[in-house]
Structure formats: structure tokens, C-alpha cells
Design a protein around this motif. Sequence first.
Motif, PDB file in Angstrom:
ATOM      1  N   PRO A   1      49.278  28.367 -33.808  1.00 41.00           N
ATOM      2  CA  PRO A   1      48.192  27.912 -34.685  1.00 41.00           C
ATOM      3  C   PRO A   1      48.495  26.641 -35.478  1.00 41.00           C
ATOM      4  CG  PRO A   1      48.464  30.277 -34.840  1.00 41.00           C
ATOM      5  CD  PRO A   1      49.626  29.777 -34.040  1.00 41.00           C
ATOM      6  N   ARG A   2      49.725  26.163 -35.448  1.00 35.73           N
ATOM      7  CA  ARG A   2      50.022  24.900 -36.148  1.00 35.73           C
ATOM      8  C   ARG A   2      49.923  23.694 -35.235  1.00 35.73           C
ATOM      9  NH1 ARG A   2      55.680  27.161 -37.971  1.00 35.73           N
ATOM     10  NH2 ARG A   2      55.357  28.056 -35.896  1.00 35.73           N
ATOM     11  N   MET A   3      49.752  23.946 -33.935  1.00 28.62           N
ATOM     12  CA  MET A   3      49.704  22.843 -32.977  1.00 28.62           C
ATOM     13  C   MET A   3      48.348  22.145 -33.025  1.00 28.62           C
ATOM     14  SD  MET A   3      52.478  22.424 -31.060  1.00 28.62           S
ATOM     15  CE  MET A   3      52.297  22.230 -29.270  1.00 28.62           C
ATOM     16  N   PRO A   4      48.322  20.817 -32.797  1.00 28.63           N
ATOM     17  CA  PRO A   4      47.045  20.103 -32.769  1.00 28.63           C
ATOM     18  C   PRO A   4      46.351  20.221 -31.415  1.00 28.63           C
ATOM     19  CG  PRO A   4      48.814  18.545 -32.422  1.00 28.63           C
ATOM     20  CD  PRO A   4      49.471  19.898 -32.629  1.00 28.63           C
ATOM     21  N   THR A   5      46.848  21.129 -30.579  1.00 26.70           N
ATOM     22  CA  THR A   5      46.188  21.381 -29.300  1.00 26.70           C
ATOM     23  C   THR A   5      44.889  22.141 -29.548  1.00 26.70           C
ATOM     24  OG1 THR A   5      47.467  23.416 -29.165  1.00 26.70           O
ATOM     25  CG2 THR A   5      48.322  21.504 -27.960  1.00 26.70           C
ATOM     26  N   LEU A   6      43.969  22.063 -28.613  1.00 26.50           N
ATOM     27  CA  LEU A   6      42.723  22.824 -28.769  1.00 26.50           C
ATOM     28  C   LEU A   6      43.039  24.317 -28.740  1.00 26.50           C
ATOM     29  CD1 LEU A   6      40.220  20.671 -26.688  1.00 26.50           C
ATOM     30  CD2 LEU A   6      40.787  20.570 -29.116  1.00 26.50           C
ATOM     31  N   ALA A   7      44.014  24.721 -27.931  1.00 26.89           N
ATOM     32  CA  ALA A   7      44.404  26.135 -27.891  1.00 26.89           C
ATOM     33  C   ALA A   7      44.970  26.568 -29.242  1.00 26.89           C
ATOM     34  CB  ALA A   7      45.418  26.375 -26.782  1.00 26.89           C
ATOM     35  N   GLY A   8      45.742  25.693 -29.876  1.00 26.72           N
ATOM     36  CA  GLY A   8      46.305  25.995 -31.185  1.00 26.72           C
ATOM     37  C   GLY A   8      45.232  26.037 -32.265  1.00 26.72           C
ATOM     38  N   LEU A   9      44.341  25.066 -32.241  1.00 24.00           N
ATOM     39  CA  LEU A   9      43.265  25.022 -33.236  1.00 24.00           C
ATOM     40  C   LEU A   9      42.363  26.251 -33.098  1.00 24.00           C
ATOM     41  CD1 LEU A   9      42.477  21.214 -32.918  1.00 24.00           C
ATOM     42  CD2 LEU A   9      43.422  22.343 -34.943  1.00 24.00           C
ATOM     43  N   ARG A  10      42.128  26.655 -31.865  1.00 29.49           N
ATOM     44  CA  ARG A  10      41.299  27.849 -31.619  1.00 29.49           C
ATOM     45  C   ARG A  10      41.979  29.073 -32.219  1.00 29.49           C
ATOM     46  NH1 ARG A  10      40.219  27.151 -26.384  1.00 29.49           N
ATOM     47  NH2 ARG A  10      42.116  28.072 -25.572  1.00 29.49           N
TER      48      ARG A  10
END
Length: 574
Positions: free
Chosen positions: A304-313
Motif C-alpha cells: 500500500p505504500r507503492m505508487p503502483t496502481l496495485a499499491g494505490l488500490r
Amino acid sequence: MNAARGQEGDGEAGPAPGTDPPLDFIRTIVAADRAAGKHEGRVGTRFPPEPNGFLHIGHAKSIVLNFGVAAENGGTCNLRYDDTNPAKEETLYVESIAADVRWLGYRWEGSRKFASDYFERLYEFAETLIRRGKAYVDSLSAEEVRATRGTLETPGTESPYRNRTAEENLDLFRRMRAGEFPDGTHVLRARIDMASGNLNLRDPTLYRIRRLRHHRTGDDWCIYPMYDFAHALSDSIEGITHSLCTLEFEDHRPLYDWCVAESRAEFVPRQIEFARLNVSYTVLSKRRLLRLVSEGHVSGWDDPRMPTLAGLRRRGVPPAAIRAFCERVGVAKRDSTVDIALLEHAVREELNRTSPRLMGVLDPVRLVVENYAEDAEETLDAVNNPEDPAAGARQVPFARELLIERADFMEDPPRKFYRLAPGREVRLRYAFLVTCTGFTKDADGRVQEIRCRLDPESRGGDAPDGRRVRATLHWVSARHAVPATVRLYDRLFRVEHPGRDGDFTGDLNPDSMRVNNDARIEPSVRDLSPGDRIQLERLGYFVADSGDHRRESPVLNRTVSLRDTWARIAKRIG
Ligand code: ATP
Ligand code: MG
């Protein structure tokens, strides 16, 4: 409970059309092309990811732009994987990319496309170039090719193989394809101009021999086309009218146009470059994101800290907030860094409108209501979302023993502290006004229990005589509350520009995740499903974790706090 989830990805066509904002430079070009009757007014765009990593918020800008421009003009947008480099590509990435585009709310035209679908046609274009004397097989080593390229100041040197006849080149190129030569012994080069001021035009390589298994074409090919050639001609094959890409390709545009024109491709697309999105307090290069994952700084691409869409989701960010953010950032011709506060602002705005509220206490201390019977209990009406009357109300249980936030009580408060203190009256949200009558401490001097009396006339939280009560506290009933794990996330990096001084991993924020196992949430938390988003009153926006949340043991991720605790609201809002 009617939590905000699941609507995305159910066929939404994308962002709701706004009220005629001024056209950006790309939309202006598209409008002019349509007005001039170019391609009979048809608009076709594409989003062309290389399947070598997960999509990040930077890609979202490109997705929102490409799908947006197409939709606004009654056109189509393709999803095309630029899978010309078999060394770095994986099927896992292909699937995650498609899922992320869908989650963002977009639908591509027809089936997914792959540059590798066009390998045969690209090969034919290459033969056309050879026949026309526009490409040649060079037998210099990679090192020699590099050494003879020249510099910005000095022209390059022509290869001794540059004047091979078309027949000789055709023969060699076919034998390259047939696998007669080892890797690296020959390349196919465009025959353009070794003295060009644009280094991209100094006889760039079009094909290399690489004996690598491709994720889709297997071992069919041992020669692979280079990006510039494959990209331009894939756009042409698909009839892409406007090929939108980031600024670093500006110097490649003459080569893009050359490839289309000299290969005698029928359809001529137009490349337009825009500035890539950079966001403060994070990194957006796949190489760096891959390092964060592989070196274990985060738990995976969807941390959840990643700026990836998977992380943002997984963090709980709604796709509508990402679309709104990208639209607000807009497209420009100059690179800049956008303050991450702007993204957080868009997230708060969306979640404020859509998230049901619950009460929960992260750092509980006991509050005993002395004039409330031990065995009594009642339920009180609580508004689900003050921003959305349709969200209705829920029942919250009240009893003699409550839990409140430890920080909401002070034994000896300073002047500006309006919350609970000895003799002080506060409002318990949706419940009663209570006045503190005393407290006890444990052996370490920590407050153990606070005591109070409620005003029975104040049910619902209103003072019967209209007397002023300055603070409203959230609370839960101790015996009804559900223990939960709450992950409090913060920015992944502690500096605005990670990696500016030294390796970017040195700038990681050591407090980017705190896990709290003491939290107690009101019973409605049991109605949440993984992915459901809520606001915990006064504490922030949270999402039930898509992997670890269970009804019996809730796991909530904090998406964002209620207010920006970093900067005093940033530069670019409004
Ligand atoms: P990275 O630098 O993260 O590796 P990339 O450009 O190699 O990204 P691609 O998969 O080639 O990643 O990108 C697909 C599309 O997304 C391209 O058109 C690219 O220009 C665009 N894109 C990538 N990063 C950004 C960004 N930060 N802002 C806007 N568009 C981007
Ligand atoms: Mg790229």
C-alpha cells in the motif's frame, strides 16, 4: 452497510465529462485535425506499456489522457503491449496491466494487442526498407557501432558495410532470421545520415539477433525489432491517428516519421509528446520500483505504500480520485514535479463524498459513565455520511464502559486543549454530553481509567439548554467494540526528491508503516468486505485490506489522514 466499493470496473466509461475546460495543447491539435477532416475525423489512440513491471501513477496520466482523448472524440483507444524485448517481459505483468487499466475505469477497443502480433509484418516492412536501399545489414560489433556513432559535436563514421547491395542485404537479413548467425554478429541498420545533428538518425539499429524465448512467440524468432521501428509501425498497422508519448521521445520523432514513410506503410500516424508525471516523495521508474520490491523494502508491487496502481488500490485510493488527479495535473510540454499533496487532496475529496463513517479508537483508554447502569445498554442513531443523505444511518451501541482516545484526555490541560479534563464537559458523538468526574492511574503513572457522568437530557449529543460544549469525541462501547489491526501508512520517502543525494533507498521513511493492534472499532466494522472504504471519524480514511481482512478479525489500512500533516497545503491546489 453501504460501503464505497465495487462500483469501479463495472462498465464505467471513464471520468464524467466536466464543464468544457479549455483544451490543452494535445486536445487542440486533435480538434484541429478533425476540423481539417484528417482521417475522416476519426480519432484512434493507444496506451503502449512495456510488460516489464506494474503500472504506476505516471502511467495513469498516460492512460487517462489516451482513453480520455479517444472518448471525447468518439474514437477508440487500444491497449497495446510493447513486447519487443523478450529479456524483460513476463506474463504476470501483462495480466496486472490489463487489470489495472480496467480498474481505472477504462475499456480498450477490441482485444488486447501485442507488438509481437506484428512481428511478421514488421519483418516485411524491414525487407521493404532493404529493397529500397534504406536499410543494410551491418557486421560491425556492437562496440564498433557505438564507437563510430560520433558525438553531439562530431559526425559519426559510415560503416564499411553501409554500401552493401540490396540483394546482399536481403540475403543476409533472411539468414539472420533463419538463425544462421550467432547473437551480436550482425544487425539491421536504417540507412539515414551518419552526420545528422540528431543522433537518433545516425543509422539506428532496427533489428538485433537475440536467441531468447519470447513470452508469446516462443522460439519462432531469433531476431527482434528495436523499439523505435516497432512502435512507429505498430501505430501505423493499428491506424493510430495520434500517438501520444512522453517528452523523451521528442528527438525520436524524426525517426518515427522516417520509419513509417520509408517502409511505405499505408497509414501515417502522428506522434505528439507531453511531459511525464513526476510526483514528490516517491519514485516512478520501474527500475527503482523493482528494486524496492526485490530488496524487500516493501512487501510487493501491491504494497500500500507503492505508487503502483496495485499499491494505490490496496491502500484504498478510489480510481475516481486518480482520474481526477490526472485531469487536474493536465498535460503540458514541460517536465515538472507535482506535489504528492495534490494526489492526497484528490483522494480526500473523493473519499469525503463516498465513504461511510464509523467510530473506532486507535489508542484506547477506559471511560466509565458513573450514572449509567452496569447492565444497561441502548443503541443510538449515527449518520453514515453527512455528505450523502442517501447513505442513511446506523445503530451504535452505548453502555457504561466506553473507550476513548488516550490523547483526548489530559489531567492538566493547557489553555488551548478543549477535550476531556477533570471537571470539563464534552460531547460524545451521537450520544451524550459527559462531564469528567475523576480518573485513576496505574503504577507507572499512566491514566488507567477516566470517570464521568452523563447529562440524561442530552441524548443524541445536544445540550438541552443550548450551553456551549467545545469538543466532540469519538468513542466505542468497550464490550461491543471489535478488536482490529490497523496499519497506519505514511509517505514511503521522507524527502521530496528521493535519490537526489545518494542512493534513493537511503531516503526511505522509517515510519512509513506502523501496525496498531490495540484498535477497537464499533460493531458495524463486521459488515465490511475486503476493499470496502470507510472514514474512521477524526482519524482518517481506511480500507479493509484486500488480502488480510476478515470479518472476525478486521485489518484496516489507512489510506490517508483527514488533513495534510506534512506541508501546509501545497502549491498546486485549486
Ligand atoms: P518507466 O520509466 O517507469 O520504466 P516506461 O516509460 O518505460 O516507464 P512504458 O511501459 O514504456 O514505461 O510506458 C507506457 C506508456 O506510459 C508510455 O507511453 C509512456 O510514455 C507512459 N509513461 C510512463 N511513465 C510515465 C509518466 N511518469 N508520466 C506519463 N506517462 C508515462
Ligand atoms: Mg518505455
